[in-house]
Structures are given as C-alpha cells and as structure tokens.
Write a protein that holds these residues in place. Structure first.
Motif, PDB file in Angstrom:
ATOM      1  N   ARG A  37       6.989  -1.531   1.965  1.00 45.30           N
ATOM      2  CA  ARG A  37       6.035  -1.773   3.047  1.00 45.30           C
ATOM      3  C   ARG A  37       4.999  -0.640   3.084  1.00 45.30           C
ATOM      4  O   ARG A  37       3.809  -0.870   3.246  1.00 45.30           O
ATOM      5  CB  ARG A  37       6.815  -1.842   4.363  1.00 45.30           C
ATOM      6  N   LEU A  38       5.495   0.587   2.904  1.00 46.90           N
ATOM      7  CA  LEU A  38       4.597   1.748   2.898  1.00 46.90           C
ATOM      8  C   LEU A  38       3.623   1.654   1.726  1.00 46.90           C
ATOM      9  O   LEU A  38       2.438   1.962   1.863  1.00 46.90           O
ATOM     10  CB  LEU A  38       5.434   3.036   2.812  1.00 46.90           C
ATOM     11  N   TYR A  39       4.157   1.182   0.615  1.00 42.69           N
ATOM     12  CA  TYR A  39       3.319   1.002  -0.583  1.00 42.69           C
ATOM     13  C   TYR A  39       2.179   0.032  -0.280  1.00 42.69           C
ATOM     14  O   TYR A  39       1.025   0.285  -0.592  1.00 42.69           O
ATOM     15  CB  TYR A  39       4.194   0.482  -1.735  1.00 42.69           C
TER      16      TYR A  39
ATOM     17  N   PHE B  28      13.029  -1.554   1.300  1.00 43.45           N
ATOM     18  CA  PHE B  28      12.050  -2.449   1.930  1.00 43.45           C
ATOM     19  C   PHE B  28      10.939  -1.650   2.608  1.00 43.45           C
ATOM     20  O   PHE B  28       9.750  -1.949   2.467  1.00 43.45           O
ATOM     21  CB  PHE B  28      12.757  -3.356   2.943  1.00 43.45           C
ATOM     22  N   LEU B  29      11.359  -0.591   3.338  1.00 37.46           N
ATOM     23  CA  LEU B  29      10.365   0.216   4.047  1.00 37.46           C
ATOM     24  C   LEU B  29       9.443   0.943   3.063  1.00 37.46           C
ATOM     25  O   LEU B  29       8.247   1.088   3.301  1.00 37.46           O
ATOM     26  CB  LEU B  29      11.057   1.216   4.978  1.00 37.46           C
ATOM     27  N   GLY B  30      10.037   1.382   1.939  1.00 36.42           N
ATOM     28  CA  GLY B  30       9.220   2.028   0.900  1.00 36.42           C
ATOM     29  C   GLY B  30       8.185   1.058   0.356  1.00 36.42           C
ATOM     30  O   GLY B  30       7.021   1.425   0.150  1.00 36.42           O
TER      31      GLY B  30
ATOM     32  N   LEU C 111       0.946  -0.727   2.674  1.00 33.35           N
ATOM     33  CA  LEU C 111       0.018  -0.169   3.659  1.00 33.35           C
ATOM     34  C   LEU C 111      -0.886   0.889   3.054  1.00 33.35           C
ATOM     35  O   LEU C 111      -2.083   0.932   3.309  1.00 33.35           O
ATOM     36  CB  LEU C 111       0.791   0.461   4.827  1.00 33.35           C
ATOM     37  N   GLN C 112      -0.273   1.762   2.237  1.00 31.44           N
ATOM     38  CA  GLN C 112      -1.038   2.931   1.784  1.00 31.44           C
ATOM     39  C   GLN C 112      -1.821   2.672   0.512  1.00 31.44           C
ATOM     40  O   GLN C 112      -2.883   3.261   0.327  1.00 31.44           O
ATOM     41  CB  GLN C 112      -0.104   4.122   1.582  1.00 31.44           C
ATOM     42  N   LEU C 113      -1.295   1.853  -0.360  1.00 30.96           N
ATOM     43  CA  LEU C 113      -1.966   1.686  -1.648  1.00 30.96           C
ATOM     44  C   LEU C 113      -2.648   0.331  -1.781  1.00 30.96           C
ATOM     45  O   LEU C 113      -3.773   0.255  -2.262  1.00 30.96           O
ATOM     46  CB  LEU C 113      -0.980   1.909  -2.792  1.00 30.96           C
TER      47      LEU C 113
ATOM     48  N   GLY D 144      -4.907   0.249   1.314  1.00 29.61           N
ATOM     49  CA  GLY D 144      -5.412   1.598   1.589  1.00 29.61           C
ATOM     50  C   GLY D 144      -6.908   1.676   1.809  1.00 29.61           C
ATOM     51  O   GLY D 144      -7.371   2.268   2.778  1.00 29.61           O
TER      52      GLY D 144
END
Lengths: 379, 620
Positions: free
Chosen positions: B32-34, B28-30, B36-38, B41
C-alpha cells in the motif's frame, strides 16, 4: 544441568547476572533502534527542536528501559501471582476514568495520577494479557474442549472492553478484544467454538455501529468518502496521503517535509508520526521502519513459541500481538486503509502512557524469554 | 524429559499462523505504501505543492473621488489592525479577553469576534481591532508574550477629508454583507469594502478596481512563510465630481445654523457645484461598522442626518411653483401675459374661500406683476382656468415631480398631482385641489434638487440634466461626462415673461424678495420666493388678525424656499434653498440664497481650471 540450576539458586547475585545475559539483547537493540527513530521523527515534528517532543520522550524511554530490564528479571511465577491484583487495579482505574476522567476530544480517556496524565485503557490491555495468560495456564488443553472454561476468560475480556467502549475509545476497545481473541486462539480453543462465535460477528458489528457516537459514525463515513469534507473530518486522511505520496522513493529529506513542517499534518507528533517519516525519508526509510516494527512484532511471537511453560508463552504472545495491533492499526490508519481512530505508533509516537505500558509489556515479554526454560508446573 | 504436551503443539502451530498473518499484513501495508509513494507519488507531490502555496487575490485600492479641481473627497490610508491566529493560541477566549484588557473592545466588536471564532476555519485569522494608533500598537507589542497568536498588520481604510461636509454626496464604505458578496464575489476578499450611499454606492463598480494576485508559501495555519509571485491589481477608477469642495464649504457655512438644503447648479449643463443637506454625519464612522448606539441615535433623530434632503427631502414648493403654472397658462393659450385678474384678497369657489397672502389683495394684476407680488389669487384663477393636467404637462419637463437622473441613490421624485393620480389613490379630485396646487400647496411636492433644476431650466430654456460626475479617469483613459441638454419646447416670449417676473421679485422696488438683491456691480439675479405651510391655518386664526407663524412651535412653522439664477442677462448659476420651518422664503431663504449666489459668482468655479487658493500641484 540440574546441578548448575541449583547452584544459581544458591547464589542469587550470580543468578541475576545470568539472567542479565539471558535477556534477548538483539530484541532490546531493535527496541532502542525504534526509539531512536522516534527521537529523530519527534525532533523533526518539533520543527527541528528537541525541546517540545523528542527530549521528554527519550527521558520516558530511558525510564521505561530500566523498568523493562527490571521486569524481565521477575519470575513468571511471581508475575502469575500478580495477574489478579494488576487486573483488578486496571478495572478500578477504568471505572475511575469514567467518573473523574479528563475529557479530551469528547471522550473521557485520561486520569491524572500524581500530576501525570495517564490513560488506563493502555494499562488495561497489558493487565488483561497477564490475566488471560494466567487463566489459560491453569486450564489444560483437554479442558479447553469444555465451553464452560471459556466463560470466565470471556467475562474477564468483556469487562474491560465494555468499560473502554464506554469512554468511548472504540479503537482501543477493538484492539483489546482482538488481542484477547488471539490469546483464546493460541490457548487451544476448538475450531468449532471459533466458528460458532464467528457467525454472529457481523450482526454484532451492526449493533455496535448503531450504538456508536455520531462523531465515530462520522469518522467511518468520512473514511469511506473523505473527499466529501476535505477541510473538515476528511482533512486528516487526505493530508496524510498527500504527505506520504510526496515522499516518493527517497523522501524530501530530513526536516524538509513540506506537509509536516508547514503544519498541514495534524497531530503529526502522535498518530501521524509515520506520515512524517514517510514524507521526509521516502519509501526506503518508511519500509525500513516498517521492517523494524515487523521484526519486533513477529520476533515476539517467535520468542513466545520457544517458551516451555504455557503462562510465559501466552504472556509473550499477548504482548507481541498488542504491539502488532498498535502497528497495524496505526499504519493502516495513516495510509487510509481503515478509519482514523487515535491509535499511536508504539515507541515512536509522542505520548507517556503508551510508551510506559509498552515498555512494561516488553519487560513481561523478556521475562518470558529469560525464564523460557522453566517448565510448566503440572497441576 | 520434556513431555510433548498437546497445548504446546497447538500453541506453536497457531502462533506460527499468527506470525504468518502478521507478515501478510505488513506485506500488504508495504504494498500500500508502495502504491501511495511511488505509483501515485507524482500526483501526490503535485497536490502537496498546491497545498503549500496559496494563491491569494489582493484587494485592489479603491479609486479616489475628487472634486472638479482634483481635490480629494475620498481617498485611502493605511489601517493598522490586530489579527488573531486561532491556531496559535491555546485558549482563544482567554486571549481575546486579555486583549480587551489592553485595547478596549466595543460590544459590537466582541459580538463579531465571537461570531468569527464560531464560523471561521481555524486557519483563517480573526480581526480583533482596526484603526490602531501607534500607542495601541506599542501596548500590544509590550504585552506580546501574553498574547499568543495576536499580530498586527496593515490594511487599507477609506478616508474622507471633508467628513460630514460631503457625506451625503460622496457616501461611505462599509464591510460587505453576505448579499453583497453573493452579487460580487470579489467583495469576499479581506479588506474589501462595499460602497454605501452617495457616489461610493452608485459608482461602486468603477471605484472597486481589479484584484491583484499573490502566490505565497503558507503553512496549514495560513501563516505566510514567503512570497513566490505577485501581480499587482489595478486601482479603481478615479471619479471626478462636478462639485467644488471649496464652494461646498462656503454654502455650508451659510446654512449651518438651519436644518436646510441648498443646491448650486451650472445653468448651462446641469453640473452640480454644491449640494448640501444639514444636519450631516461622519462617513468615516462606517468603515469598520457602526455601533448600535450610534445607529440608534441617527435613526431616532427627527432631523434625519443620514438623509440627503437635497434629493430625498420632499417639500411643497409653495410660491416657487408659480412660474411653472404661469408657463403652463401661456402654453395653454387660455391666458395671455397681458390678461389681468382682480385680487380682492380672496377667491371664492364652491362655498370655500381661498385667501391671498396679502389680506387686502393686490387689485388687478397681469402675469409679470402676479409673479413679482406672488399674488395667490391670480394663480388660483389661472390654475382653475387651465386645469391640473396642463400644469403637470409643464411641470414635468421643467424637472418638477419627476425622478432626475443624478448619480445618487435614493433619489426621490416630488409630485405634481393630477385628477387621474388622485383617482388611482382612490380619492375624488376636488376643484379646490387645483386651486391650492396653483400656488404649490396641497399635493404638490418637490425636492431641492428639482427646484434647482427647475430654476436652471427656466434660466437656460434647455432641459439641462443635473449631474454630479464630471469625468472618470480610468486605466484606458479619461471619460468625460457630457450630458445633452435639448431645448425646452417653449416660446421665448413665454420664458421672457416668467423671467421678467422673477427679475422683478428681486430687483423691482416692490418685489417680494428685494432683500435678495445682489451687491455685485452689473450683475442681477432673478428668483422666486416660496413659503410652504406644513399645517392648515384655520379661518379663526386668520380672521382674528393675530395670526403670526413666528409664534408657532418651530416644527409647525412653514418651510422657507427660494429659487434663483444669475447673472440675469447671461445665466450661469442656479441656486435652490429650502430652510425647514424657516417661516418665509423672503425672510429666511432669499437672504441665504443671495449670500450663496454672491459666493458662487465671485468664485465662479465653472469658469476656472483650478480652485481658487489651490496651487496647480496640489490640484493634481
């Protein structure tokens, strides 16, 4: 097989060497890898200088590494005997911190021991894991059906949790309670017991919220509406998301993160270290670091399953869950999933207590692994 | 040999469940990071860029104020100041204390610093001390290692080369108040000052200028790392005054020993060439905020150094009011210039005796003689004859008791009373009130500026407007201030009578102010004296024959006034002088006015392109 074992006992030096090779070196390499990541991140957080953060931290890590290997050699039987004294010591320290604690950011969390700032709540988590493992080791699976056997470990848990809550350190208190819950769960708590306990939880949550300090309520409120106070309490969350987002796929490059390097990121060397990694190393780097964290945390659980005695199993699992909790809470925090609560990213964030207690915990985990084939004693 | 104990089975199953849960949470956190960052981005990058660049408005340089010859009266100079970056010091109060040991801080500065520490965001620099000398800066540099977060930078400060000499006209600048900022947001820029008093206040909008903009790369502390783009602002407009700074200094030199006010005006257009008020104050003291002690000293000074007496000091005009009464009488048709009235030294009205200043009286006098001798009884009688409303109708267009449109704040109007005015105040108008008003006493009040305007209007026969601004030099061009001067609705022969009387005051051998005669070949001056009582002279005092106002305590002595214009045949300059408690217009004010008028005529500033003694290059 038996003869071989007897032979080890006869020759302690050889036994120690064997134990040395028994250590899960793959796991140790992962730990060192993460510490290396931490070194690089702290070097960047220090503005391209090792002096401020990276160097002191790596010295602590080296010390912790030696301690970890040493703890790994200690027999679980001996550790079990240590459980009660260590637990009591942690309670004493928690009481002490309330009375003579160093006040930082409105909370009493640290005490000075021999000139070193020390955070007893970190130590208490490991002590509790040890204590609960020791308790559930003695209580057979059958006895677990009797709720009376759950009362002493419940008290063992609530005592430090209440003391940590009193500091106040909501984040650590919740994490400690969750670690204990996980241990109750794997120790064989009955499903009906879990359900009975789970029903009043929402009410308990409301009660706790009402008794929170104003700044803690503010943190939760800010978390829900960070844009309400973009330069105040919501600042950290917004800046963290911006920094992560500007990292993109490949990042802005090591030592080149504008948000981190220009100091928009508050506490970038501690709670927000992952944000800086995400900004400078991009999605690729951040995911790689997360994968390392996941390997250590899930690896710890898998190692616990391999243990043949209940104490080692529970000890290893408790430590693994502790590590996982740190990771999950810190990562959720910096990604804006949960409110900011002062939880470092283990092995990477700058800080002494967390690093040393975590290394001590890894020592316990490795001890369980080294002695995984020692069978349960039948009481 | 291993027994499959139930606890191990349960443990394994449940541990696997936990491991699965962990994997799920990491997943899930991965994700979420996706996101946010991509996914977000680009948006976040834009936010980051906005974060690290800071567009700042630059405080524009304030426009200069110059005199009529371009001599700067208010300019700008560099101001070295010490700032403290709160983020870069661990113990902000200790740093301030340590700084105070090196550079002493006044109480009001410490108060402001404490307030800033509490109120300002931690990345906004706090001003520690302004106007550092080279010596101060050297000491700060030497102690730099023990002053974390302290840095020295340069700002701009207002300078007043003539200091107190022109303080009342030019005014001063001070840090803006919250109210100022609410009205004019530009004032929120660091280094901006708000105009206070004088031209600085009334022309604040012109002088302020337009802000520039600089885009800088900054870190979260606001520390500038580099400059990306800069658009210079526009300096405020230059305001050129009608004042002649050199003349102003000369006039001040003449009245420096008195608490007095003098106004020199161009008779033809109302341009004010000099305007003085003593005592004065130093306008430079305000730039960084005045200390409480200094402010208290000013406020408790009975001589009101902060007040521009030329426009805000109201005095009874005394006999200088008589020309206005004479004109009113002529206009009414009830009195002609040849009508004679007898002066036995007193005038009885309804049981009250009103005295002439000359105990034994002037005998039978006509208007011109009455003006020459300043005969009180003559004016008691004609005032009584024509009534207060007619006097008021004449005094107002002559500039008395009205608010004049000069470009200064706090301009007060004097007062020419009428029965209606008195009724509005809830009192009855007595006939005696008209009598004393006829000689400029009682409720009649004027300011020195009104008196100068009055003299200029009598001299020119035109309704000249007093003004201080000659022209403004803006980015668009030069704007010349040309106030119109419509003719007064007066018959030339009426004016001739009054002017003749004022000529005799000085030039006739038996005039009241023969001491004021000019010592310049071919140039004569006309004028009128005035002595305004500040206390009632009792009958007993008067009849004892020992009354001598010089024996009174200073603050009970009458004010001395004088108005005049010259040259008589072709009027150019009008002067009004008011000396507080100067005792007598003829004795004190007239000689000063003569000296001032001599200076003005010799200097002749309104007829010159450049100030005497100043080269062309300097003047530009």
């Amino acid at each position: 097989m038996d003869q071989q074992k007897r032979l080890w006992r006869a020759q302690p030096g050889f036994q120690l060497l064997t134990k040395f090779f028994q250590i899960n070196w793959f796991y140790v390499v992962l730990i060192c890898g993460l510490a290396g990541v931490g070194y690089m991140a702290l070097f960047s957080a220090g503005g391209g200088s090792a002096k401020s953060f990276a160097h002191p931290q790596i010295v602590r890590f080296a010390f912790g590494l030696v301690m970890m290997v040493f703890v790994a050699f200690v027999s679980p039987r001996f550790l079990r005997r240590l459980a009660i004294p260590i637990y009591l010591l942690s309670i004493v320290l928690l009481v002490l911190v309330l009375h003579m604690g160093h006040v930082g950011k409105g909370a009493e969390r640290w005490i000075m021991i021999a000139g070193i700032q020390f955070q007893p709540s970190e130590f208490a988590k490991v002590a509790l894991v040890l204590m609960l493992a020791s308790w559930f080791h003695r209580v057979s699976h059958e006895k677990m059906g009797n709720p009376l056997y759950l009362i002493p470990p419940a008290i063992m848990t609530l005592l430090p949790v209440a003391l940590i809550l009193k500091e106040p350190n909501l984040g650590t208190a919740v994490i400690t309670a969750l670690i204990a819950a996980a241990m109750f769960f794997v120790a064989g708590m009955r499903l009906w017991q879990i359900i009975i306990l789970a029903v009043p939880l929402p009410f308990l949550g409301g009660f706790v919220y009402n008794h929170l300090h104003d700044y803690q309520k503010a943190r939760i409120d800010t978390f829900i509406h960070p844009e309400n106070d973009p330069l105040g309490a919501g600042y950290n969350i917004i800046q963290s998301k911006i920094a992560l987002g500007s990292g993109g796929m490949w990042g802005e490059g090591y030592l080149r993160g504008s948000q981190g390097q220009l100091n928009f990121l508050p506490e970038k060397q501690t709670d927000f270290i992952f944000t800086m990694i995400g900004e400078e190393w991009g999605y690729v780097g951040a995911i790689a670091v997360m994968a390392l964290l996941a390997c250590l945390s899930i690896g710890g659980v898998l190692m616990s399953i391999r243990c043949r005695n209940q104490f080692s199993r529970l000890l290893a699992l408790g430590i693994a869950i502790d590590f996982f909790m740190y990771c999950a809470v810190n990562l959720s925090m910096v990604m804006g999933v949960i409110p900011v609560g002062g939880v470092p990213l283990p092995l990477i964030s700058y800080g002494g207590s967390a690093m040393l207690t975590m290394m001590f915990g890894f020592g316990l985990l490795l001890s369980s692994w080294v002695h995984r084939d020692e069978r349960e004693r039948v009481d | 040999m291993e027994t499959a104990r139930p606890s191990r089975g349960v443990f394994t199953r449940r541990a696997m469940l936990l491991a699965g849960g962990q994997l799920g949470i990491f997943g899930f956190l991965g994700h979420r990071l996706y996101d946010l960052q991509l996914v977000e981005g680009a948006h976040m990058s834009a936010l980051a860029a906005r974060n690290r660049t800071s567009k700042r408005l630059l405080a524009p340089a304030r426009g200069a104020i110059t005199d009529r010859f371009g001599v700067p009266l208010a300019g700008n100079s560099q101001n070295w100041r010490a700032l403290l970056m709160p983020e870069e010091t661990t113990d902000i109060h200790a740093t301030v204390d340590h700084f105070a040991q090196i550079i002493p801080l006044e109480d009001f500065e410490r108060t402001r610093i404490s307030r800033d520490i509490k109120n300002l965001r931690r990345y906004v620099p706090i001003l520690l001390k302004e106007f550092l000398s080279w010596d101060d800066m050297a000491r700060i540099e030497a102690q730099a290692f023990s002053l974390p977060g302290v840095l020295v930078d340069v700002g701009s400060t207002r300078t007043y080369p003539f200091g107190p000499q022109l303080a009342h006209i030019v005014g001063y600048v001070a840090p803006p108040t919250e109210k100022d900022v609410a009205r004019t947001p530009l004032l929120a820029l660091p280094g901006m000052r708000a105009g206070r008093e004088g031209i600085e206040q009334t022309q604040d909008d012109l002088l302020r200028g337009a802000p520039g903009m600089v885009e800088m790369e900054v870190n979260a502390y606001g520390r500038v790392l580099g400059e990306l783009e800069r658009v210079e602002g526009a300096q405020g407009d230059r305001v050129e005054l009608t004042i002649d700074a050199g003349l102003q200094q000369m006039v001040l030199g003449r009245i420096a020993d008195e608490y007095a006010s003098a106004v020199v005006m161009d008779c033809r257009d109302g341009a004010i060439l000099a305007m003085t008020s003593t005592p004065s104050f130093d306008p430079a003291l305000f730039d960084s905020g005045v200390s409480h002690a200094q402010w208290k000293a000013w406020m408790s000074d009975p001589n009101a150094p902060l007040t521009n007496k030329a426009v805000a000091g109201v005095y009874p005009p005394g006999s200088t009011f008589k020309p206005a009464v004479a004109l009113a009488a002529l206009k009414s048709g009830l009195v002609t210039q040849e009508d004679r009235f007898d002066c036995p030294g007193y005038y009885d009205l309804g049981g009250t005796r009103f005295h002439c200043w000359r105990k034994h009286g002037h005998g039978s006098v006509n208007m011109r003689q009455a003006l020459k001798y300043s005969c009180d009884v003559y004016f008691y009688k004609i005032a009584q004859k024509i009534g207060m409303d007619q006097i008021k109708d004449m005094a107002s267009p002559l500039g008395l008791g009205v608010t004049l449109p000069v470009e200064l704040p706090h301009v007060r109007a004097g007062n020419v009373p009428t029965p209606a005015w008195r009724r509005k105040k809830g009192h009855h108008w007595n006939r005696g009130d008209t009598v004393v008003a006829g000689i400029g006493q009682g409720f009649v009040q004027t300011t020195p500026l009104e008196l100068a305007t009055y003299a200029a209007r009598i001299a020119s026969g035109r309704e000249v407007s007093p003004h201080l601004i000659r022209r403004t030099v803006t980015r668009e061009g030069v704007k010349i201030n040309l106030p119109t001067a419509p003719g007064l609705e007066l018959q030339p022969e009426w004016l001739d009578v009054v002017r003749g009387g004022m000529f005799d005051v000085i030039n006739a051998p038996d005039g009241t102010a023969t001491r004021a005669r000019l010592n310049l070949p071919g140039i004569q001056m006309a004028g009128k004296t005035g002595s305004a009582q500040v206390r009632r002279v009792s009958r007993a005092q008067r009849e004892s024959g020992h009354f001598n106002s010089m024996k009174l305590p200073w603050e009970q002595r009458p004010h001395a006034l004088f108005i005049c214009y010259a040259p008589f045949d072709k009027p150019r300059y009008a002067v009004a002088v008011v000396v507080e408690h100067g005792n007598g217009g003829a004795a004190t004010a007239a000689p000063l006015a003569r000296l001032i008028m001599t200076d003005v005529l010799q200097r002749d500033p309104s007829g010159r392109e450049h100030a005497p003694g100043v080269t062309v290059a300097e003047a530009d």
